[in-house]
Design an enzyme around this catalytic site. Structure first.
Site, PDB file in Angstrom:
ATOM      1  N   ARG A 258       0.431  -1.370   0.442  1.00 47.62           N
ATOM      2  CA  ARG A 258       0.299   0.299  -0.176  1.00 47.62           C
ATOM      3  C   ARG A 258       0.804   1.296  -0.136  1.00 47.62           C
ATOM      4  O   ARG A 258       2.034   1.299   0.504  1.00 47.62           O
ATOM      5  CB  ARG A 258      -0.882  -0.073   1.844  1.00 47.62           C
ATOM      6  CG  ARG A 258      -1.879  -0.971   0.996  1.00 47.62           C
ATOM      7  CD  ARG A 258      -2.940  -1.257   2.426  1.00 47.62           C
ATOM      8  NE  ARG A 258      -3.930  -2.409   1.683  1.00 47.62           N
ATOM      9  CZ  ARG A 258      -4.650  -2.588   2.325  1.00 47.62           C
ATOM     10  NH1 ARG A 258      -5.689  -1.501   3.543  1.00 47.62           N
ATOM     11  NH2 ARG A 258      -5.351  -3.370   2.748  1.00 47.62           N
ATOM     12  N   ARG A 273       1.317   1.830  10.564  1.00 44.16           N
ATOM     13  CA  ARG A 273       1.135   1.432   8.705  1.00 44.16           C
ATOM     14  C   ARG A 273       2.721   1.279   8.094  1.00 44.16           C
ATOM     15  O   ARG A 273       3.979   2.405   8.100  1.00 44.16           O
ATOM     16  CB  ARG A 273       0.403   2.879   8.882  1.00 44.16           C
ATOM     17  CG  ARG A 273       0.498   3.778   7.479  1.00 44.16           C
ATOM     18  CD  ARG A 273      -0.472   3.923   7.594  1.00 44.16           C
ATOM     19  NE  ARG A 273      -1.975   4.947   9.112  1.00 44.16           N
ATOM     20  CZ  ARG A 273      -2.661   4.126   8.929  1.00 44.16           C
ATOM     21  NH1 ARG A 273      -3.488   3.709   7.816  1.00 44.16           N
ATOM     22  NH2 ARG A 273      -3.943   4.185  10.054  1.00 44.16           N
ATOM     23  N   GLU A 345      -7.376  -0.327  14.452  1.00 43.30           N
ATOM     24  CA  GLU A 345      -8.218  -1.318  13.481  1.00 43.30           C
ATOM     25  C   GLU A 345      -7.298  -2.362  13.289  1.00 43.30           C
ATOM     26  O   GLU A 345      -6.168  -1.795  13.329  1.00 43.30           O
ATOM     27  CB  GLU A 345      -8.754  -0.514  12.732  1.00 43.30           C
ATOM     28  CG  GLU A 345      -8.942  -1.266  11.415  1.00 43.30           C
ATOM     29  CD  GLU A 345      -8.615  -1.336  10.332  1.00 43.30           C
ATOM     30  OE1 GLU A 345      -9.167   0.404   9.644  1.00 43.30           O
ATOM     31  OE2 GLU A 345      -8.387  -1.869   9.188  1.00 43.30           O
ATOM     32  N   SER A 348     -11.365  -5.423   9.371  1.00 46.46           N
ATOM     33  CA  SER A 348     -12.667  -4.957   8.392  1.00 46.46           C
ATOM     34  C   SER A 348     -13.100  -6.317   8.054  1.00 46.46           C
ATOM     35  O   SER A 348     -12.156  -6.624   7.348  1.00 46.46           O
ATOM     36  CB  SER A 348     -11.879  -4.344   7.976  1.00 46.46           C
ATOM     37  OG  SER A 348     -12.126  -2.639   8.165  1.00 46.46           O
ATOM     38  N   ARG A 386       0.992  -5.301  11.599  1.00 41.09           N
ATOM     39  CA  ARG A 386       0.158  -4.622  12.729  1.00 41.09           C
ATOM     40  C   ARG A 386      -0.579  -5.303  14.167  1.00 41.09           C
ATOM     41  O   ARG A 386       0.086  -4.964  14.850  1.00 41.09           O
ATOM     42  CB  ARG A 386      -0.929  -3.988  11.646  1.00 41.09           C
ATOM     43  CG  ARG A 386      -1.846  -3.369  12.663  1.00 41.09           C
ATOM     44  CD  ARG A 386      -2.765  -2.881  12.754  1.00 41.09           C
ATOM     45  NE  ARG A 386      -2.782  -1.561  10.523  1.00 41.09           N
ATOM     46  CZ  ARG A 386      -3.426  -0.350  10.559  1.00 41.09           C
ATOM     47  NH1 ARG A 386      -4.615  -0.754  10.570  1.00 41.09           N
ATOM     48  NH2 ARG A 386      -3.238   0.415   9.337  1.00 41.09           N
TER      49      ARG A 386
HETATM   50  N1  LIG Z   1      -0.618  -0.132   5.516  1.00 39.26           N
HETATM   51  C1  LIG Z   1      -0.514  -1.285   6.279  1.00 39.26           C
HETATM   52  N2  LIG Z   1       0.417  -1.873   7.464  1.00 39.26           N
HETATM   53  C2  LIG Z   1       0.377  -2.192   8.089  1.00 39.26           C
HETATM   54  N3  LIG Z   1      -1.069  -3.255   8.259  1.00 39.26           N
HETATM   55  C3  LIG Z   1      -2.297  -2.756   7.827  1.00 39.26           C
HETATM   56  C4  LIG Z   1      -2.216  -1.629   6.363  1.00 39.26           C
HETATM   57  N4  LIG Z   1      -3.160  -1.606   6.196  1.00 39.26           N
HETATM   58  C5  LIG Z   1      -3.978  -2.390   6.569  1.00 39.26           C
HETATM   59  N5  LIG Z   1      -3.365  -3.906   6.944  1.00 39.26           N
HETATM   60  C6  LIG Z   1      -4.359  -4.304   8.006  1.00 39.26           C
HETATM   61  O1  LIG Z   1      -4.993  -4.489   7.182  1.00 39.26           O
HETATM   62  C7  LIG Z   1      -6.340  -5.124   7.540  1.00 39.26           C
HETATM   63  C8  LIG Z   1      -7.118  -5.249   5.816  1.00 39.26           C
HETATM   64  O2  LIG Z   1      -6.650  -4.020   6.144  1.00 39.26           O
HETATM   65  S1  LIG Z   1      -8.375  -2.545   5.734  1.00 39.26           S
HETATM   66  O3  LIG Z   1      -7.806  -2.532   3.843  1.00 39.26           O
HETATM   67  O4  LIG Z   1      -8.687  -2.711   6.619  1.00 39.26           O
HETATM   68  N6  LIG Z   1      -9.404  -4.410   5.316  1.00 39.26           N
HETATM   69  C9  LIG Z   1      -9.058  -4.977   3.787  1.00 39.26           C
HETATM   70  O5  LIG Z   1      -7.640  -5.432   3.348  1.00 39.26           O
HETATM   71  C10 LIG Z   1     -10.186  -6.124   3.636  1.00 39.26           C
HETATM   72  N7  LIG Z   1      -9.688  -7.173   2.515  1.00 39.26           N
HETATM   73  C11 LIG Z   1     -10.224  -7.205   4.996  1.00 39.26           C
HETATM   74  O6  LIG Z   1      -8.433  -7.467   5.105  1.00 39.26           O
HETATM   75  C12 LIG Z   1      -6.586  -3.569   8.591  1.00 39.26           C
HETATM   76  O7  LIG Z   1      -7.483  -3.768   9.616  1.00 39.26           O
HETATM   77  C13 LIG Z   1      -5.128  -3.144   8.850  1.00 39.26           C
HETATM   78  O8  LIG Z   1      -5.287  -4.671  10.269  1.00 39.26           O
END
Ligand SMILES: Nc1ncnc2c1ncn2[C@@H]1O[C@H](COS(=O)(=O)NC(=O)[C@@H](N)CO)[C@@H](O)[C@H]1O
Length: 419
Positions: A258, A273, A345, A348, A386
Protein backbone atom coordinates in the site's frame (compact mmCIF):
# COMPACT_ATOMS: atom_id res chain seq x y z
CA UNK A 1 -21.99 -1.96 -9.52
CA UNK A 2 -25.76 -1.86 -9.08
CA UNK A 3 -28.34 -3.32 -11.47
CA UNK A 4 -29.23 -0.56 -13.98
CA UNK A 5 -32.87 -1.59 -13.63
CA UNK A 6 -32.67 -0.91 -9.89
CA UNK A 7 -31.10 2.52 -10.50
CA UNK A 8 -33.86 3.43 -12.99
CA UNK A 9 -36.60 2.30 -10.62
CA UNK A 10 -35.13 3.67 -7.35
CA UNK A 11 -33.16 6.83 -8.21
CA UNK A 12 -33.90 8.37 -4.82
CA UNK A 13 -32.50 5.38 -2.92
CA UNK A 14 -29.34 5.59 -5.04
CA UNK A 15 -29.15 9.37 -4.60
CA UNK A 16 -29.31 8.92 -0.84
CA UNK A 17 -26.50 6.32 -0.92
CA UNK A 18 -24.37 8.71 -3.01
CA UNK A 19 -24.94 11.39 -0.42
CA UNK A 20 -24.37 9.43 2.80
CA UNK A 21 -21.27 7.72 1.33
CA UNK A 22 -19.95 11.08 0.10
CA UNK A 23 -19.44 9.72 -3.42
CA UNK A 24 -18.65 12.18 -6.22
CA UNK A 25 -21.26 11.19 -8.82
CA UNK A 26 -23.95 13.10 -10.74
CA UNK A 27 -26.78 10.57 -10.91
CA UNK A 28 -28.75 12.86 -13.24
CA UNK A 29 -25.91 12.64 -15.76
CA UNK A 30 -26.03 8.83 -15.54
CA UNK A 31 -29.81 8.78 -15.99
CA UNK A 32 -29.55 11.17 -18.96
CA UNK A 33 -26.85 9.09 -20.69
CA UNK A 34 -28.92 5.97 -20.05
CA UNK A 35 -32.09 7.52 -21.52
CA UNK A 36 -30.22 8.79 -24.58
CA UNK A 37 -28.69 5.35 -25.11
CA UNK A 38 -32.14 3.70 -24.88
CA UNK A 39 -33.46 6.13 -27.53
CA UNK A 40 -30.42 5.60 -29.77
CA UNK A 41 -30.82 1.81 -29.55
CA UNK A 42 -34.56 2.02 -30.28
CA UNK A 43 -33.91 4.14 -33.38
CA UNK A 44 -31.19 1.71 -34.48
CA UNK A 45 -33.53 -1.26 -34.05
CA UNK A 46 -36.23 0.51 -36.10
CA UNK A 47 -33.71 1.18 -38.87
CA UNK A 48 -32.51 -2.43 -38.79
CA UNK A 49 -36.14 -3.63 -39.00
CA UNK A 50 -36.81 -1.27 -41.91
CA UNK A 51 -33.71 -2.50 -43.72
CA UNK A 52 -34.68 -6.15 -43.18
CA UNK A 53 -38.26 -5.53 -44.34
CA UNK A 54 -36.96 -3.58 -47.30
CA UNK A 55 -34.49 -6.35 -48.23
CA UNK A 56 -37.35 -8.91 -48.24
CA UNK A 57 -39.21 -6.86 -50.88
CA UNK A 58 -36.29 -6.81 -53.36
CA UNK A 59 -36.61 -10.38 -54.76
CA UNK A 60 -40.35 -9.97 -55.50
CA UNK A 61 -40.10 -6.40 -56.88
CA UNK A 62 -40.42 -5.43 -60.54
CA UNK A 63 -37.17 -4.27 -62.24
CA UNK A 64 -37.82 -0.52 -61.82
CA UNK A 65 -39.04 -0.91 -58.22
CA UNK A 66 -35.93 -2.97 -57.47
CA UNK A 67 -33.56 -0.04 -58.08
CA UNK A 68 -35.49 2.20 -55.67
CA UNK A 69 -35.56 -0.54 -53.00
CA UNK A 70 -31.83 -1.22 -53.32
CA UNK A 71 -31.14 2.53 -53.05
CA UNK A 72 -33.33 2.73 -49.95
CA UNK A 73 -31.54 -0.26 -48.47
CA UNK A 74 -28.14 1.42 -48.97
CA UNK A 75 -29.41 4.66 -47.43
CA UNK A 76 -30.74 2.76 -44.38
CA UNK A 77 -27.39 0.97 -44.10
CA UNK A 78 -25.54 4.30 -44.06
CA UNK A 79 -27.85 5.69 -41.35
CA UNK A 80 -27.27 2.53 -39.26
CA UNK A 81 -23.50 2.82 -39.67
CA UNK A 82 -23.60 6.55 -38.84
CA UNK A 83 -25.36 5.80 -35.51
CA UNK A 84 -22.79 3.27 -34.29
CA UNK A 85 -20.15 5.71 -32.89
CA UNK A 86 -22.74 7.55 -30.80
CA UNK A 87 -24.09 4.28 -29.43
CA UNK A 88 -20.60 3.05 -28.51
CA UNK A 89 -19.68 6.39 -26.92
CA UNK A 90 -22.85 6.32 -24.80
CA UNK A 91 -22.20 2.69 -23.77
CA UNK A 92 -18.63 3.52 -22.69
CA UNK A 93 -19.74 6.64 -20.82
CA UNK A 94 -22.53 4.74 -19.04
CA UNK A 95 -20.10 1.97 -18.01
CA UNK A 96 -17.71 4.52 -16.46
CA UNK A 97 -20.58 6.13 -14.55
CA UNK A 98 -22.06 2.78 -13.41
CA UNK A 99 -18.71 1.76 -11.88
CA UNK A 100 -18.95 4.82 -9.61
CA UNK A 101 -22.41 4.08 -8.23
CA UNK A 102 -22.14 3.10 -4.54
CA UNK A 103 -23.77 0.06 -2.94
CA UNK A 104 -26.85 0.86 -0.85
CA UNK A 105 -25.86 0.77 2.85
CA UNK A 106 -27.79 -1.40 5.28
CA UNK A 107 -30.18 0.42 7.63
CA UNK A 108 -27.98 -0.68 10.55
CA UNK A 109 -25.04 1.35 9.24
CA UNK A 110 -24.71 4.61 11.21
CA UNK A 111 -25.00 7.67 8.98
CA UNK A 112 -21.77 9.64 9.27
CA UNK A 113 -18.94 11.30 7.40
CA UNK A 114 -15.74 9.92 8.99
CA UNK A 115 -14.41 7.20 11.29
CA UNK A 116 -15.12 9.46 14.28
CA UNK A 117 -18.77 8.59 13.74
CA UNK A 118 -18.26 4.83 13.76
CA UNK A 119 -20.37 3.34 16.56
CA UNK A 120 -18.94 0.95 19.15
CA UNK A 121 -21.02 -2.22 19.34
CA UNK A 122 -19.16 -4.18 22.03
CA UNK A 123 -15.89 -4.64 23.86
CA UNK A 124 -14.14 -7.75 25.08
CA UNK A 125 -11.25 -8.33 27.49
CA UNK A 126 -9.93 -6.61 30.57
CA UNK A 127 -7.47 -3.83 29.70
CA UNK A 128 -4.02 -4.84 30.98
CA UNK A 129 -2.50 -3.15 34.01
CA UNK A 130 1.26 -3.33 34.48
CA UNK A 131 3.13 -3.34 37.79
CA UNK A 132 5.95 -1.63 35.88
CA UNK A 133 6.42 1.08 33.27
CA UNK A 134 5.36 -0.71 30.06
CA UNK A 135 7.33 -0.22 26.88
CA UNK A 136 5.93 0.47 23.41
CA UNK A 137 6.39 -2.08 20.66
CA UNK A 138 9.43 -0.36 19.14
CA UNK A 139 11.22 -0.25 22.51
CA UNK A 140 10.45 -3.93 23.02
CA UNK A 141 11.72 -4.86 19.56
CA UNK A 142 14.89 -2.84 20.00
CA UNK A 143 15.68 -4.10 23.50
CA UNK A 144 15.68 -7.66 22.11
CA UNK A 145 17.43 -6.75 18.86
CA UNK A 146 14.35 -7.99 17.04
CA UNK A 147 14.19 -5.15 14.52
CA UNK A 148 16.55 -2.94 12.58
CA UNK A 149 14.47 0.00 11.37
CA UNK A 150 17.49 2.11 10.48
CA UNK A 151 19.15 -0.43 8.22
CA UNK A 152 15.95 -1.49 6.48
CA UNK A 153 15.12 2.18 5.90
CA UNK A 154 18.41 2.45 3.97
CA UNK A 155 17.24 -0.48 1.85
CA UNK A 156 13.54 0.23 1.50
CA UNK A 157 12.88 3.80 2.59
CA UNK A 158 10.19 4.91 5.03
CA UNK A 159 7.33 2.77 6.33
CA UNK A 160 9.43 -0.39 5.96
CA UNK A 161 10.27 -2.97 8.60
CA UNK A 162 12.42 -6.00 9.26
CA UNK A 163 12.00 -8.51 12.07
CA UNK A 164 14.82 -10.65 13.49
CA UNK A 165 15.06 -13.79 15.56
CA UNK A 166 12.04 -14.59 17.70
CA UNK A 167 10.07 -11.64 16.29
CA UNK A 168 10.46 -13.06 12.78
CA UNK A 169 9.25 -16.40 14.10
CA UNK A 170 6.37 -14.69 15.92
CA UNK A 171 5.18 -13.04 12.69
CA UNK A 172 5.11 -16.38 10.88
CA UNK A 173 3.52 -18.12 13.89
CA UNK A 174 0.63 -15.62 13.83
CA UNK A 175 0.08 -16.21 10.09
CA UNK A 176 0.19 -20.00 10.42
CA UNK A 177 -2.17 -19.85 13.40
CA UNK A 178 -4.69 -17.82 11.37
CA UNK A 179 -4.42 -20.16 8.38
CA UNK A 180 -4.95 -23.26 10.58
CA UNK A 181 -7.74 -21.64 12.60
CA UNK A 182 -9.68 -20.83 9.42
CA UNK A 183 -8.86 -24.13 7.70
CA UNK A 184 -10.30 -25.92 10.76
CA UNK A 185 -13.52 -23.99 10.01
CA UNK A 186 -13.68 -25.09 6.39
CA UNK A 187 -11.91 -22.17 4.75
CA UNK A 188 -9.61 -23.36 1.95
CA UNK A 189 -6.09 -22.14 2.62
CA UNK A 190 -4.60 -20.23 -0.32
CA UNK A 191 -1.10 -18.86 -0.71
CA UNK A 192 -1.73 -16.35 -3.44
CA UNK A 193 -0.30 -13.54 -5.52
CA UNK A 194 -0.12 -9.84 -4.91
CA UNK A 195 0.82 -9.07 -8.54
CA UNK A 196 -2.52 -8.46 -10.25
CA UNK A 197 -4.00 -7.06 -13.44
CA UNK A 198 -5.77 -3.66 -13.20
CA UNK A 199 -9.20 -5.16 -13.97
CA UNK A 200 -9.06 -7.17 -10.73
CA UNK A 201 -8.90 -3.88 -8.83
CA UNK A 202 -11.91 -2.59 -10.74
CA UNK A 203 -13.66 -5.86 -9.89
CA UNK A 204 -13.24 -5.42 -6.13
CA UNK A 205 -14.13 -1.74 -6.30
CA UNK A 206 -10.69 -0.42 -5.35
CA UNK A 207 -10.77 1.25 -8.78
CA UNK A 208 -11.95 3.77 -9.83
CA UNK A 209 -11.01 5.96 -6.89
CA UNK A 210 -8.22 4.10 -5.09
CA UNK A 211 -5.54 4.38 -7.77
CA UNK A 212 -3.26 6.47 -5.56
CA UNK A 213 -3.13 3.68 -2.94
CA UNK A 214 -1.75 1.08 -5.38
CA UNK A 215 1.83 0.56 -6.59
CA UNK A 216 2.04 0.08 -10.37
CA UNK A 217 4.96 -1.68 -12.08
CA UNK A 218 6.70 0.53 -14.61
CA UNK A 219 5.85 -0.48 -18.16
CA UNK A 220 3.77 -3.46 -17.05
CA UNK A 221 0.04 -4.04 -16.94
CA UNK A 222 0.55 -5.35 -13.39
CA UNK A 223 0.01 -3.76 -10.00
CA UNK A 224 0.64 -4.76 -6.39
CA UNK A 225 -2.59 -5.53 -4.52
CA UNK A 226 -3.09 -4.21 -0.98
CA UNK A 227 -4.98 -7.34 0.08
CA UNK A 228 -5.49 -10.95 -1.03
CA UNK A 229 -9.16 -10.00 -1.44
CA UNK A 230 -8.17 -8.68 -4.89
CA UNK A 231 -6.67 -11.82 -6.49
CA UNK A 232 -9.15 -14.13 -4.74
CA UNK A 233 -12.18 -12.12 -5.87
CA UNK A 234 -11.18 -12.50 -9.53
CA UNK A 235 -10.19 -16.20 -9.47
CA UNK A 236 -13.62 -17.15 -10.83
CA UNK A 237 -14.23 -13.94 -12.79
CA UNK A 238 -16.65 -14.37 -15.68
CA UNK A 239 -17.66 -17.92 -14.69
CA UNK A 240 -21.13 -19.32 -13.93
CA UNK A 241 -20.70 -21.60 -10.91
CA UNK A 242 -23.13 -24.28 -9.82
CA UNK A 243 -25.15 -23.34 -6.74
CA UNK A 244 -24.02 -26.65 -5.27
CA UNK A 245 -20.42 -25.38 -5.32
CA UNK A 246 -21.28 -22.47 -3.02
CA UNK A 247 -20.21 -21.13 -0.62
CA UNK A 248 -16.60 -20.74 -1.69
CA UNK A 249 -14.63 -19.85 1.45
CA UNK A 250 -10.93 -19.02 1.33
CA UNK A 251 -8.25 -18.22 3.89
CA UNK A 252 -5.91 -16.36 1.55
CA UNK A 253 -2.32 -15.62 2.58
CA UNK A 254 -0.46 -13.03 0.53
CA UNK A 255 1.86 -10.08 0.71
CA UNK A 256 0.03 -6.77 0.72
CA UNK A 257 1.35 -3.49 -0.65
CA UNK A 258 0.00 0.00 0.00
CA UNK A 259 1.31 3.45 -0.86
CA UNK A 260 -0.50 4.91 2.19
CA UNK A 261 -0.95 8.09 0.16
CA UNK A 262 -2.78 10.54 2.36
CA UNK A 263 -1.46 9.04 5.61
CA UNK A 264 1.55 11.34 5.88
CA UNK A 265 2.60 11.77 9.49
CA UNK A 266 0.33 8.99 10.79
CA UNK A 267 1.87 5.95 12.51
CA UNK A 268 5.27 6.74 11.02
CA UNK A 269 7.07 4.78 13.78
CA UNK A 270 7.30 1.04 13.95
CA UNK A 271 4.94 -1.64 12.65
CA UNK A 272 1.51 -0.02 12.55
CA UNK A 273 1.40 1.38 9.01
CA UNK A 274 3.96 0.04 6.49
CA UNK A 275 4.12 -0.16 2.71
CA UNK A 276 4.56 -3.94 2.56
CA UNK A 277 2.94 -6.36 4.99
CA UNK A 278 1.44 -9.87 5.11
CA UNK A 279 -2.12 -10.91 5.80
CA UNK A 280 -4.32 -14.00 6.02
CA UNK A 281 -7.62 -12.89 4.52
CA UNK A 282 -11.09 -14.39 4.94
CA UNK A 283 -13.07 -14.34 1.67
CA UNK A 284 -16.56 -15.76 1.05
CA UNK A 285 -18.54 -16.07 -2.21
CA UNK A 286 -22.07 -17.27 -1.44
CA UNK A 287 -25.79 -17.15 -2.23
CA UNK A 288 -27.71 -14.05 -1.16
CA UNK A 289 -29.67 -15.98 1.47
CA UNK A 290 -26.45 -17.14 3.22
CA UNK A 291 -24.60 -13.82 3.22
CA UNK A 292 -25.48 -12.36 6.61
CA UNK A 293 -24.66 -15.69 8.25
CA UNK A 294 -21.19 -15.52 6.72
CA UNK A 295 -20.74 -11.93 7.85
CA UNK A 296 -21.39 -13.04 11.44
CA UNK A 297 -19.18 -16.14 11.02
CA UNK A 298 -16.19 -14.19 9.71
CA UNK A 299 -16.53 -11.58 12.42
CA UNK A 300 -16.72 -14.34 15.04
CA UNK A 301 -13.61 -15.98 13.55
CA UNK A 302 -11.67 -12.74 14.07
CA UNK A 303 -12.99 -12.28 17.59
CA UNK A 304 -12.20 -15.87 18.55
CA UNK A 305 -8.64 -15.53 17.28
CA UNK A 306 -8.14 -12.30 19.21
CA UNK A 307 -9.53 -13.89 22.38
CA UNK A 308 -7.16 -16.85 21.89
CA UNK A 309 -4.31 -14.34 21.53
CA UNK A 310 -5.42 -12.66 24.78
CA UNK A 311 -5.94 -9.27 23.10
CA UNK A 312 -8.64 -6.92 24.44
CA UNK A 313 -10.64 -5.57 21.52
CA UNK A 314 -13.80 -3.75 20.50
CA UNK A 315 -16.12 -4.04 17.52
CA UNK A 316 -17.39 -0.95 15.67
CA UNK A 317 -20.14 -0.45 13.11
CA UNK A 318 -18.54 1.68 10.39
CA UNK A 319 -20.55 4.74 9.43
CA UNK A 320 -21.63 5.32 5.83
CA UNK A 321 -18.85 7.85 5.19
CA UNK A 322 -16.17 5.45 6.40
CA UNK A 323 -17.27 2.14 4.86
CA UNK A 324 -16.34 2.81 1.26
CA UNK A 325 -18.36 2.71 -1.92
CA UNK A 326 -19.08 -1.00 -2.26
CA UNK A 327 -20.17 -1.98 1.22
CA UNK A 328 -23.64 -2.90 2.43
CA UNK A 329 -22.35 -3.18 5.97
CA UNK A 330 -18.93 -3.13 7.66
CA UNK A 331 -17.55 -3.73 11.14
CA UNK A 332 -14.01 -2.84 12.17
CA UNK A 333 -12.34 -4.69 15.00
CA UNK A 334 -9.83 -2.69 17.03
CA UNK A 335 -7.28 -4.04 19.51
CA UNK A 336 -6.09 -2.27 22.65
CA UNK A 337 -2.61 -0.72 22.25
CA UNK A 338 -1.36 0.14 25.77
CA UNK A 339 1.33 2.62 24.65
CA UNK A 340 -1.31 4.65 22.81
CA UNK A 341 -3.99 4.17 25.45
CA UNK A 342 -6.51 3.44 22.75
CA UNK A 343 -7.94 0.78 20.47
CA UNK A 344 -6.43 0.56 16.95
CA UNK A 345 -7.93 -1.16 13.90
CA UNK A 346 -6.68 -4.69 13.20
CA UNK A 347 -9.62 -6.10 11.18
CA UNK A 348 -12.29 -4.93 8.72
CA UNK A 349 -15.28 -7.19 8.09
CA UNK A 350 -17.37 -6.27 5.04
CA UNK A 351 -20.48 -7.43 3.20
CA UNK A 352 -20.78 -6.13 -0.36
CA UNK A 353 -23.98 -7.79 -1.61
CA UNK A 354 -23.71 -8.50 -5.34
CA UNK A 355 -21.91 -5.19 -6.00
CA UNK A 356 -18.48 -6.84 -6.43
CA UNK A 357 -19.98 -9.87 -8.22
CA UNK A 358 -21.57 -7.64 -10.87
CA UNK A 359 -18.22 -5.95 -11.50
CA UNK A 360 -16.37 -9.25 -11.55
CA UNK A 361 -18.96 -11.38 -13.39
CA UNK A 362 -19.36 -13.87 -10.53
CA UNK A 363 -22.59 -15.81 -11.11
CA UNK A 364 -24.10 -19.13 -10.16
CA UNK A 365 -26.96 -21.32 -11.40
CA UNK A 366 -29.35 -22.02 -8.54
CA UNK A 367 -31.52 -25.11 -7.96
CA UNK A 368 -34.20 -24.04 -10.44
CA UNK A 369 -31.61 -23.23 -13.08
CA UNK A 370 -31.84 -19.45 -12.65
CA UNK A 371 -28.52 -17.62 -13.12
CA UNK A 372 -27.87 -15.12 -10.33
CA UNK A 373 -25.03 -12.91 -9.18
CA UNK A 374 -23.17 -14.22 -6.14
CA UNK A 375 -22.76 -12.24 -2.94
CA UNK A 376 -19.26 -11.59 -1.61
CA UNK A 377 -17.84 -10.81 1.81
CA UNK A 378 -14.39 -10.45 3.28
CA UNK A 379 -12.71 -9.95 6.64
CA UNK A 380 -9.18 -9.82 7.88
CA UNK A 381 -8.00 -13.09 9.42
CA UNK A 382 -4.81 -11.73 10.96
CA UNK A 383 -2.58 -9.08 9.44
CA UNK A 384 1.06 -8.72 10.41
CA UNK A 385 3.01 -6.78 11.45
CA UNK A 386 0.18 -4.57 12.76
CA UNK A 387 -1.31 -7.17 15.13
CA UNK A 388 2.17 -7.65 16.65
CA UNK A 389 1.85 -4.16 18.11
CA UNK A 390 -0.90 -5.08 20.62
CA UNK A 391 0.50 -8.62 20.92
CA UNK A 392 3.96 -7.48 22.06
CA UNK A 393 2.72 -4.64 24.25
CA UNK A 394 -0.11 -6.47 26.02
CA UNK A 395 1.99 -9.58 26.75
CA UNK A 396 5.21 -7.85 27.80
CA UNK A 397 6.63 -8.82 31.21
CA UNK A 398 8.52 -6.60 33.65
CA UNK A 399 11.83 -7.98 32.33
CA UNK A 400 10.77 -7.33 28.71
CA UNK A 401 10.10 -10.96 27.84
CA UNK A 402 6.92 -11.58 25.87
CA UNK A 403 4.38 -14.12 27.16
CA UNK A 404 3.33 -16.45 24.34
CA UNK A 405 -0.46 -17.15 24.26
CA UNK A 406 -1.24 -20.89 24.28
CA UNK A 407 -2.64 -20.70 20.74
CA UNK A 408 0.72 -19.68 19.29
CA UNK A 409 2.95 -22.11 21.19
CA UNK A 410 2.57 -24.99 18.65
CA UNK A 411 4.19 -22.66 16.09
CA UNK A 412 6.99 -21.58 18.43
CA UNK A 413 8.24 -24.98 19.57
CA UNK A 414 6.13 -24.79 22.72
CA UNK A 415 7.88 -21.66 24.01
CA UNK A 416 6.05 -19.96 26.88
CA UNK A 417 8.06 -16.73 26.59
CA UNK A 418 10.08 -15.02 23.88
CA UNK A 419 13.19 -13.02 24.63
N1 LIG B 1 -0.36 0.01 5.74
C1 LIG B 1 -0.64 -1.02 6.54
N2 LIG B 1 0.33 -1.52 7.35
C2 LIG B 1 0.07 -2.57 8.16
N3 LIG B 1 -1.12 -3.18 8.25
C3 LIG B 1 -2.11 -2.71 7.45
C4 LIG B 1 -1.94 -1.63 6.57
N4 LIG B 1 -3.12 -1.40 5.93
C5 LIG B 1 -3.99 -2.31 6.40
N5 LIG B 1 -3.39 -3.11 7.30
C6 LIG B 1 -3.99 -4.23 8.02
O1 LIG B 1 -4.87 -4.93 7.12
C7 LIG B 1 -6.16 -4.97 7.69
C8 LIG B 1 -7.18 -5.01 6.58
O2 LIG B 1 -7.04 -3.87 5.76
S1 LIG B 1 -8.35 -3.16 5.28
O3 LIG B 1 -8.00 -2.32 4.21
O4 LIG B 1 -8.95 -2.58 6.42
N6 LIG B 1 -9.34 -4.32 4.78
C9 LIG B 1 -9.02 -5.21 3.84
O5 LIG B 1 -7.96 -5.19 3.23
C10 LIG B 1 -10.06 -6.30 3.61
N7 LIG B 1 -9.69 -7.10 2.47
C11 LIG B 1 -10.17 -7.15 4.87
O6 LIG B 1 -8.92 -7.63 5.25
C12 LIG B 1 -6.23 -3.73 8.55
O7 LIG B 1 -7.27 -3.83 9.50
C13 LIG B 1 -4.85 -3.76 9.18
O8 LIG B 1 -4.79 -4.72 10.22
Amino acid sequence: MLDLKFIREHPDVVRSAIEVKRVELDLDELLRVDAELVALRQRQEALLADRNANAKLVPKASPDEKAALIHKGKDLGEQIKANEPAIRAHEDHLKVLLLQVPQIPDDRAPIGTSDEENVELRRHGELPTFGFQPKDHVQLLEMHGWADFERVAKVSGSRSYLLKGDAARLELAVLMYALDFLADRGFTPLSTTALVRPETLVATGHFPGGEDQVYKLEGEELMLAGTAEVPINSLYAGEILSGDDLPLTFAGFSGAFRSEAGSAGRDVRGLMRVHEFKKVEQYVLCKEEDAWGWFDAMLENAEMMLRALGLPYRVLANCTGDMGRGKVYMNDVECWVPSEGKYRETHSCSYLGDWQARRTGLRYRDADGKVKFAHTLNNTGLAVPRVLVPLLEVHQQADGRIFVPEALRPYLRGREYLG
